[in-house]
Design a protein around this motif. Structure first.
Motif, PDB file in Angstrom:
ATOM      1  N   GLY A  16     -28.622   0.453  36.006  1.00 42.65           N
ATOM      2  CA  GLY A  16     -29.239   1.440  34.914  1.00 42.65           C
ATOM      3  C   GLY A  16     -28.912   1.025  33.410  1.00 42.65           C
ATOM      4  N   LEU A  17     -27.481   0.593  33.185  1.00 37.34           N
ATOM      5  CA  LEU A  17     -27.319  -0.045  32.016  1.00 37.34           C
ATOM      6  C   LEU A  17     -28.069  -1.452  31.739  1.00 37.34           C
ATOM      7  CD1 LEU A  17     -23.580   0.776  32.003  1.00 37.34           C
ATOM      8  CD2 LEU A  17     -25.199   1.559  30.100  1.00 37.34           C
ATOM      9  N   GLY A  59     -29.661  -3.976  15.033  1.00 42.07           N
ATOM     10  CA  GLY A  59     -28.865  -2.619  15.672  1.00 42.07           C
ATOM     11  C   GLY A  59     -29.218  -2.442  16.961  1.00 42.07           C
ATOM     12  N   ALA A  60     -30.705  -2.568  17.355  1.00 40.88           N
ATOM     13  CA  ALA A  60     -31.213  -2.353  18.574  1.00 40.88           C
ATOM     14  C   ALA A  60     -30.566  -3.649  19.612  1.00 40.88           C
ATOM     15  CB  ALA A  60     -32.551  -2.392  18.694  1.00 40.88           C
ATOM     16  N   ALA A  61     -30.579  -4.950  19.188  1.00 44.57           N
ATOM     17  CA  ALA A  61     -30.125  -6.148  19.906  1.00 44.57           C
ATOM     18  C   ALA A  61     -28.514  -5.707  20.063  1.00 44.57           C
ATOM     19  CB  ALA A  61     -30.110  -7.226  19.000  1.00 44.57           C
ATOM     20  N   GLY A  62     -27.730  -5.284  19.108  1.00 52.67           N
ATOM     21  CA  GLY A  62     -26.549  -4.951  19.618  1.00 52.67           C
ATOM     22  C   GLY A  62     -26.105  -4.028  20.501  1.00 52.67           C
ATOM     23  N   VAL A  63     -27.065  -2.859  20.575  1.00 55.40           N
ATOM     24  CA  VAL A  63     -27.079  -1.774  21.681  1.00 55.40           C
ATOM     25  C   VAL A  63     -27.292  -2.376  22.699  1.00 55.40           C
ATOM     26  CG1 VAL A  63     -27.924   0.268  22.446  1.00 55.40           C
ATOM     27  CG2 VAL A  63     -27.289   0.208  19.807  1.00 55.40           C
ATOM     28  N   ALA A  64     -28.463  -3.296  23.050  1.00 58.55           N
ATOM     29  CA  ALA A  64     -28.679  -3.811  23.986  1.00 58.55           C
ATOM     30  C   ALA A  64     -27.525  -4.732  24.659  1.00 58.55           C
ATOM     31  CB  ALA A  64     -29.998  -4.602  24.120  1.00 58.55           C
ATOM     32  N   LEU A  65     -26.905  -5.560  23.856  1.00 58.43           N
ATOM     33  CA  LEU A  65     -25.910  -6.418  24.265  1.00 58.43           C
ATOM     34  C   LEU A  65     -24.775  -5.451  24.787  1.00 58.43           C
ATOM     35  CD1 LEU A  65     -24.566  -9.211  24.327  1.00 58.43           C
ATOM     36  CD2 LEU A  65     -23.588  -8.788  22.089  1.00 58.43           C
ATOM     37  N   ILE A  66     -24.347  -4.472  24.107  1.00 59.23           N
ATOM     38  CA  ILE A  66     -23.167  -3.709  24.779  1.00 59.23           C
ATOM     39  C   ILE A  66     -23.908  -2.875  25.957  1.00 59.23           C
ATOM     40  CG2 ILE A  66     -21.823  -1.297  24.296  1.00 59.23           C
ATOM     41  CD1 ILE A  66     -22.200  -2.250  21.349  1.00 59.23           C
ATOM     42  N   ALA A  67     -24.956  -2.641  26.229  1.00 57.96           N
ATOM     43  CA  ALA A  67     -25.585  -2.097  27.572  1.00 57.96           C
ATOM     44  C   ALA A  67     -25.341  -3.149  28.493  1.00 57.96           C
ATOM     45  CB  ALA A  67     -26.852  -1.473  27.602  1.00 57.96           C
ATOM     46  N   TRP A  68     -25.387  -4.342  28.222  1.00 55.87           N
ATOM     47  CA  TRP A  68     -25.299  -5.500  29.122  1.00 55.87           C
ATOM     48  C   TRP A  68     -24.022  -5.784  29.450  1.00 55.87           C
ATOM     49  CZ3 TRP A  68     -29.539  -8.654  26.494  1.00 55.87           C
ATOM     50  CH2 TRP A  68     -30.840  -8.448  27.029  1.00 55.87           C
ATOM     51  N   LEU A  69     -23.159  -5.839  28.630  1.00 57.89           N
ATOM     52  CA  LEU A  69     -21.726  -5.723  28.713  1.00 57.89           C
ATOM     53  C   LEU A  69     -21.020  -4.770  29.540  1.00 57.89           C
ATOM     54  CD1 LEU A  69     -20.498  -7.332  25.332  1.00 57.89           C
ATOM     55  CD2 LEU A  69     -20.816  -8.481  27.529  1.00 57.89           C
ATOM     56  N   ALA A  70     -21.571  -3.662  29.310  1.00 62.39           N
ATOM     57  CA  ALA A  70     -21.163  -2.379  30.276  1.00 62.39           C
ATOM     58  C   ALA A  70     -21.413  -2.662  31.509  1.00 62.39           C
ATOM     59  CB  ALA A  70     -21.411  -0.988  29.520  1.00 62.39           C
ATOM     60  N   ALA A  71     -22.836  -3.181  31.761  1.00 61.24           N
ATOM     61  CA  ALA A  71     -23.400  -3.174  32.976  1.00 61.24           C
ATOM     62  C   ALA A  71     -22.563  -4.306  33.758  1.00 61.24           C
ATOM     63  CB  ALA A  71     -24.754  -3.693  33.057  1.00 61.24           C
ATOM     64  N   ALA A  85      -7.166   2.489  39.086  1.00 58.72           N
ATOM     65  CA  ALA A  85      -7.005   3.120  37.623  1.00 58.72           C
ATOM     66  C   ALA A  85      -8.185   2.924  36.807  1.00 58.72           C
ATOM     67  CB  ALA A  85      -5.522   2.323  37.171  1.00 58.72           C
ATOM     68  N   GLN A  86      -8.699   1.506  36.739  1.00 54.57           N
ATOM     69  CA  GLN A  86      -9.714   1.084  35.902  1.00 54.57           C
ATOM     70  C   GLN A  86     -11.067   1.934  36.293  1.00 54.57           C
ATOM     71  OE1 GLN A  86     -10.691  -2.904  35.897  1.00 54.57           O
ATOM     72  NE2 GLN A  86      -8.651  -3.604  36.167  1.00 54.57           N
ATOM     73  N   ALA A  87     -11.318   2.168  37.504  1.00 50.84           N
ATOM     74  CA  ALA A  87     -12.428   2.909  38.238  1.00 50.84           C
ATOM     75  C   ALA A  87     -12.261   4.409  37.716  1.00 50.84           C
ATOM     76  CB  ALA A  87     -12.598   2.914  39.466  1.00 50.84           C
ATOM     77  N   VAL A  88     -11.154   5.213  37.687  1.00 47.25           N
ATOM     78  CA  VAL A  88     -10.978   6.452  37.323  1.00 47.25           C
ATOM     79  C   VAL A  88     -11.300   6.631  35.800  1.00 47.25           C
ATOM     80  CG1 VAL A  88      -9.326   8.277  37.141  1.00 47.25           C
ATOM     81  CG2 VAL A  88      -9.579   7.165  39.325  1.00 47.25           C
ATOM     82  N   PHE A  89     -10.604   5.620  35.131  1.00 40.81           N
ATOM     83  CA  PHE A  89     -10.839   5.638  33.639  1.00 40.81           C
ATOM     84  C   PHE A  89     -12.385   5.691  33.067  1.00 40.81           C
ATOM     85  CE2 PHE A  89     -11.272   3.480  29.504  1.00 40.81           C
ATOM     86  CZ  PHE A  89     -10.672   4.668  28.790  1.00 40.81           C
ATOM     87  N   GLN A  90     -13.175   4.473  33.912  1.00 43.65           N
ATOM     88  CA  GLN A  90     -14.592   4.520  33.504  1.00 43.65           C
ATOM     89  C   GLN A  90     -15.201   5.774  33.961  1.00 43.65           C
ATOM     90  OE1 GLN A  90     -16.058   2.551  31.619  1.00 43.65           O
ATOM     91  NE2 GLN A  90     -13.854   1.675  31.233  1.00 43.65           N
TER      92      GLN A  90
END
Length: 150
Positions: free
Chosen positions: A37-38, A59-71, A89-94
């Protein structure tokens, strides 16, 4: 039971030695769905830039880059869970990060999406913290930081 070779260690394993609990597979699957989804949201952001629906392309390119990094990070969490690595621990935090997302979605007049985000958080936390998943990844079997051997 494993057969061993003096030079190579364990060379065969019986089927069933590496059985993975369904909770571990389900948690990894949810993280992979979030990653998909991300990644799609990042592509949608680029499409919006191309068709000119954004005020600032940077700004839109930055949001797209952040979405890809989170993905990419969510994909890594799912992969680590499938490989039975201790990323509890990482999974629970996320997973817990979806609670404020749900709150703000509800405040932004999207109540069903907010409830969905809360349900996702609860499902991920429950799947990751349940006994079979923790045993499969070896969560809690290590010595505390700075502990000494008895």
């Amino acid at each position: 039971m494993n057969e061993t070779d003096a030079d190579m260690g364990a060379v065969t394993e019986t089927p069933g030695d590496g059985d993975r609990p369904w909770t571990l597979t389900a948690a990894a699957g949810l993280f992979w769905l979030l990653a998909t989804g991300l990644a799609a949201a990042g592509v949608w952001g680029l499409v919006q830039i191309v068709i000119g629906e954004v005020d600032t392309a940077a700004g839109a390119a930055g949001v797209a880059l952040i979405a890809w990094l989170a993905a990419l990070y969510y994909w890594h969490l799912g992969r680590s869970l499938i490989r039975s690595r201790d990323v509890v621990a990482q999974a629970v935090f996320q997973a817990l990060l979806w609670l404020p997302v749900g709150y703000y979605l509800r405040e932004a007049a999207h109540p069903y999406m907010g409830i969905g985000a809360w349900a996702l958080a609860v499902a991920l936390v429950a799947l990751v913290l349940c006994g079979p998943t923790r045993r499969a990844v070896g969560f809690g079997e290590r010595r505390p930081f700075g502990g000494t051997e008895a």
